[in-house]
Design an enzyme around this catalytic site. Structure first.
Site, PDB file in Angstrom:
ATOM      1  N   ASP A 160      -0.084   4.467   0.040  1.00  0.00           N
ATOM      2  CA  ASP A 160      -0.764   5.681   0.512  1.00  0.00           C
ATOM      3  C   ASP A 160       0.214   6.696   1.097  1.00  0.00           C
ATOM      4  OD1 ASP A 160      -3.737   4.114   2.006  1.00  0.00           O
ATOM      5  OD2 ASP A 160      -3.144   4.430  -0.072  1.00  0.00           O
ATOM      6  N   HIS A 161       1.125   6.224   1.934  1.00  0.00           N
ATOM      7  CA  HIS A 161       1.868   7.183   2.745  1.00  0.00           C
ATOM      8  C   HIS A 161       3.118   7.729   2.087  1.00  0.00           C
ATOM      9  CE1 HIS A 161      -1.257   6.908   5.555  1.00  0.00           C
ATOM     10  NE2 HIS A 161      -1.181   5.602   5.542  1.00  0.00           N
ATOM     11  N   GLU A 196     -11.172  -9.057   2.943  1.00  0.00           N
ATOM     12  CA  GLU A 196      -9.883  -8.732   3.553  1.00  0.00           C
ATOM     13  C   GLU A 196     -10.126  -8.555   5.040  1.00  0.00           C
ATOM     14  OE1 GLU A 196      -7.200  -6.084   1.604  1.00  0.00           O
ATOM     15  OE2 GLU A 196      -6.327  -5.408   3.507  1.00  0.00           O
ATOM     16  N   HIS A 224      -3.721  -4.322   7.614  1.00  0.00           N
ATOM     17  CA  HIS A 224      -3.810  -3.154   8.505  1.00  0.00           C
ATOM     18  C   HIS A 224      -2.933  -3.334   9.737  1.00  0.00           C
ATOM     19  CE1 HIS A 224      -5.474   0.826   9.458  1.00  0.00           C
ATOM     20  NE2 HIS A 224      -5.139   0.470  10.660  1.00  0.00           N
ATOM     21  N   GLY A 225      -1.911  -2.519   9.806  1.00  0.00           N
ATOM     22  CA  GLY A 225      -1.044  -2.502  10.985  1.00  0.00           C
ATOM     23  C   GLY A 225      -0.020  -3.618  11.039  1.00  0.00           C
ATOM     24  N   ASN A 277       0.855  -1.190   0.000  1.00  0.00           N
ATOM     25  CA  ASN A 277       0.000   0.000   0.000  1.00  0.00           C
ATOM     26  C   ASN A 277       0.889   1.238   0.000  1.00  0.00           C
ATOM     27  OD1 ASN A 277      -1.495   2.275   1.030  1.00  0.00           O
ATOM     28  ND2 ASN A 277      -3.121   0.862   1.571  1.00  0.00           N
ATOM     29  N   THR A 301      -6.916   6.812  10.685  1.00  0.00           N
ATOM     30  CA  THR A 301      -6.771   5.699   9.748  1.00  0.00           C
ATOM     31  C   THR A 301      -8.025   4.833   9.883  1.00  0.00           C
ATOM     32  OG1 THR A 301      -5.362   3.867   9.006  1.00  0.00           O
ATOM     33  CG2 THR A 301      -5.568   4.196  11.397  1.00  0.00           C
ATOM     34  N   THR A 302      -8.109   3.813   9.054  1.00  0.00           N
ATOM     35  CA  THR A 302      -9.291   2.955   9.096  1.00  0.00           C
ATOM     36  C   THR A 302      -9.456   2.362  10.490  1.00  0.00           C
ATOM     37  OG1 THR A 302      -8.943   2.437   6.776  1.00  0.00           O
ATOM     38  CG2 THR A 302     -10.376   0.945   8.019  1.00  0.00           C
ATOM     39  N   ARG A 309      -6.684  12.817   1.181  1.00  0.00           N
ATOM     40  CA  ARG A 309      -5.620  13.277   2.083  1.00  0.00           C
ATOM     41  C   ARG A 309      -4.243  12.767   1.643  1.00  0.00           C
ATOM     42  NH1 ARG A 309      -7.279  10.105   7.535  1.00  0.00           N
ATOM     43  NH2 ARG A 309      -9.297  11.004   6.997  1.00  0.00           N
ATOM     44  N   HIS A 310      -4.231  11.632   0.887  1.00  0.00           N
ATOM     45  CA  HIS A 310      -2.935  11.153   0.382  1.00  0.00           C
ATOM     46  C   HIS A 310      -3.046  10.817  -1.109  1.00  0.00           C
ATOM     47  CE1 HIS A 310      -4.924   7.449   1.593  1.00  0.00           C
ATOM     48  NE2 HIS A 310      -4.593   7.573   2.861  1.00  0.00           N
ATOM     49  N   GLY A 349       1.234  -1.498   4.272  1.00  0.00           N
ATOM     50  CA  GLY A 349       1.686  -0.211   3.750  1.00  0.00           C
ATOM     51  C   GLY A 349       2.429   0.644   4.751  1.00  0.00           C
ATOM     52  N   HIS A 350       1.691   1.112   5.768  1.00  0.00           N
ATOM     53  CA  HIS A 350       2.269   2.140   6.645  1.00  0.00           C
ATOM     54  C   HIS A 350       3.623   1.718   7.215  1.00  0.00           C
ATOM     55  CE1 HIS A 350       2.699   4.527  10.380  1.00  0.00           C
ATOM     56  NE2 HIS A 350       2.228   5.496   9.619  1.00  0.00           N
ATOM     57  N   HIS A 356      -5.382   3.774  -1.671  1.00  0.00           N
ATOM     58  CA  HIS A 356      -6.669   4.112  -1.076  1.00  0.00           C
ATOM     59  C   HIS A 356      -7.061   5.514  -1.495  1.00  0.00           C
ATOM     60  CE1 HIS A 356      -9.114   4.398   2.933  1.00  0.00           C
ATOM     61  NE2 HIS A 356      -9.878   4.564   1.863  1.00  0.00           N
ATOM     62  N   ARG A 372      -9.147   8.094  -0.790  1.00  0.00           N
ATOM     63  CA  ARG A 372     -10.102   8.528   0.226  1.00  0.00           C
ATOM     64  C   ARG A 372     -10.956   9.678  -0.313  1.00  0.00           C
ATOM     65  NH1 ARG A 372     -10.029   7.686   5.675  1.00  0.00           N
ATOM     66  NH2 ARG A 372      -8.611   6.071   6.470  1.00  0.00           N
ATOM     67  N   GLU A 413      -8.512   0.866  -3.047  1.00  0.00           N
ATOM     68  CA  GLU A 413      -9.361   0.903  -1.853  1.00  0.00           C
ATOM     69  C   GLU A 413     -10.268   2.122  -1.947  1.00  0.00           C
ATOM     70  OE1 GLU A 413      -6.701   0.800   1.456  1.00  0.00           O
ATOM     71  OE2 GLU A 413      -6.901  -1.342   1.646  1.00  0.00           O
TER      72      GLU A 413
HETATM   73  C1  LIG Z   1      -8.155  -0.300   4.837  1.00  0.00           C
HETATM   74  C2  LIG Z   1      -6.842  -0.167   5.469  1.00  0.00           C
HETATM   75  O1  LIG Z   1      -6.575  -0.700   6.499  1.00  0.00           O
HETATM   76  C3  LIG Z   1      -5.806   0.641   4.828  1.00  0.00           C
HETATM   77  O2  LIG Z   1      -5.449   0.095   3.665  1.00  0.00           O
HETATM   78  C4  LIG Z   1      -6.290   2.038   4.591  1.00  0.00           C
HETATM   79  O3  LIG Z   1      -5.608   2.585   3.478  1.00  0.00           O
HETATM   80  C5  LIG Z   1      -5.993   2.833   5.825  1.00  0.00           C
HETATM   81  O4  LIG Z   1      -6.206   4.185   5.536  1.00  0.00           O
HETATM   82  P1  LIG Z   1      -4.941   5.148   5.573  1.00  0.00           P
HETATM   83  O5  LIG Z   1      -3.972   4.615   4.561  1.00  0.00           O
HETATM   84  O6  LIG Z   1      -5.502   6.484   5.200  1.00  0.00           O
HETATM   85  O7  LIG Z   1      -4.388   5.061   6.964  1.00  0.00           O
HETATM   86  N1  LIG Z   2      -5.830  -2.864   3.662  1.00  0.00           N
HETATM   87  C1  LIG Z   2      -4.621  -2.759   4.456  1.00  0.00           C
HETATM   88  C2  LIG Z   2      -3.595  -1.981   3.700  1.00  0.00           C
HETATM   89  O1  LIG Z   2      -3.719  -1.775   2.501  1.00  0.00           O
HETATM   90  C3  LIG Z   2      -2.410  -1.455   4.398  1.00  0.00           C
HETATM   91  O2  LIG Z   2      -2.711  -1.124   5.738  1.00  0.00           O
HETATM   92  P1  LIG Z   2      -1.469  -0.524   6.590  1.00  0.00           P
HETATM   93  O3  LIG Z   2      -0.338  -1.533   6.497  1.00  0.00           O
HETATM   94  O4  LIG Z   2      -1.096   0.773   5.934  1.00  0.00           O
HETATM   95  O5  LIG Z   2      -1.978  -0.369   7.992  1.00  0.00           O
END
Ligand SMILES: CC(=O)[C@@H](O)[C@H](O)COP(=O)(O)O
Ligand SMILES: NCC(=O)COP(=O)(O)O
Length: 242
Positions: free
Chosen positions: A12-13, A154, A189-190, A10, A103-104, A52-53, A211-212, A46, A48, A73
């Site tokens: 996103d960040h 998921e 997630h996480g 992912n 976050t989600t 935001r990203h 991702g994060h 994602h 959103r 997403e």
């Molecule tokens: C659904 C999920 O858990 C993540 O993939 C989602 O992208 C979290 O949102 P942020 O990336 O904005 O934290």
């Molecule tokens: N759906 C989970 C995802 O895409 C990544 O979540 P995270 O590792 O950024 O918390």
């Protein structure tokens, strides 16, 4: 069983950092191409509602330049369904969104909105998009996901990542139930180097989206190295399976 588990990265960040100054660097598309070259099996982004990203133009560039599956997403809104039907990514994962959230925070309440979700799932599926629903590891939600015609669930691993008691057992039970209903099972997630192994070792889970943690750790070790290490940890966990 050591069925190779796919790693979706992912990005996103990367966009979070880019947007911090309103410029074009770091480019999430460049990160996605580098991630795939390093071994990612797919890219998750994602879009959103508040952008935001990840932004619309990021998805358009990803769709045209990626040679690996793109998992978009999105919230369950007409706007997002329309965008997805136009973009036609490999997959869409419908996630809950609340503007104020950092976050989600939880899984999609599929059971509580099945009537409105089912036609959205059908529209996306009719466009050849594989539809996933991001749900807590709860029997009612998994049954509802199958009932509305999703191909994939998921499983939200956020509570597990935060150390809630009994979560890995809930994930194992949920994965077994989902698989028995004919759903493909993903999780995310996480997840991090420190907590991925028990989730990767759940036999029915065939894809992890992470991702994060990866983007954060890449600041210190570089994106290819962290993807290769996550890949190694996932494979090692899978190789413990009978
Ligand atoms: C659904 C999920 O858990 C993540 O993939 C989602 O992208 C979290 O949102 P942020 O990336 O904005 O934290
Ligand atoms: N759906 C989970 C995802 O895409 C990544 O979540 P995270 O590792 O950024 O918390």
């Amino acid at each position: 069983m050591s069925l190779r588990q796919r790693l979706g990265v992912n990005i996103d960040h990367v966009a979070t950092i880019r947007n911090a100054r309103g410029g074009v660097q770091p480019d999430p598309v460049e990160a996605a191409l580098l991630a795939v070259k390093a071994g990612a099996d797919g890219i998750t982004a994602h879009l959103r509602e508040d952008r935001r990203h990840i932004r619309d133009e990021d998805l358009i560039r990803l769709r045209s330049s990626l040679r690996a599956p793109l998992n978009m997403e999105m919230a369950a809104t007409e706007e997002m369904v329309g965008l997805a039907c136009g973009l036609k990514p490999h997959a869409c994962c419908i996630v809950p969104e609340r503007r104020e959230e950092v976050t989600t925070e939880g899984g999609l309440n599929v059971a509580g909105q099945a009537v409105s979700l089912a036609p959205m799932v059908r529209r996306l599926t009719d466009k050849g998009i594989r539809v996933s629903l991001f749900v807590d590891p709860v029997a009612e939600q998994i049954a509802a996901a199958a009932a509305v015609g999703a191909a994939v669930v998921e499983l939200h691993t956020g509570a597990y990542a935060l150390g809630a008691d009994g979560e890995i057992a809930r994930l194992k039970t949920a994965a077994l139930q989902a698989s028995s209903l004919g759903l493909e099972v993903h999780a995310g997630h996480g997840l991090s180097f420190g907590n991925v192994a028990p989730v990767a070792a759940i036999p029915q889970i065939v894809e992890l989206n992470i991702g994060h943690f990866l983007i954060g750790q890449a600041i210190f070790d570089g994106l290819p190295a962290v993807i290769q290490e996550m890949r190694r940890l996932m494979d090692a966990a899978r190789n413990t399976l009978p």
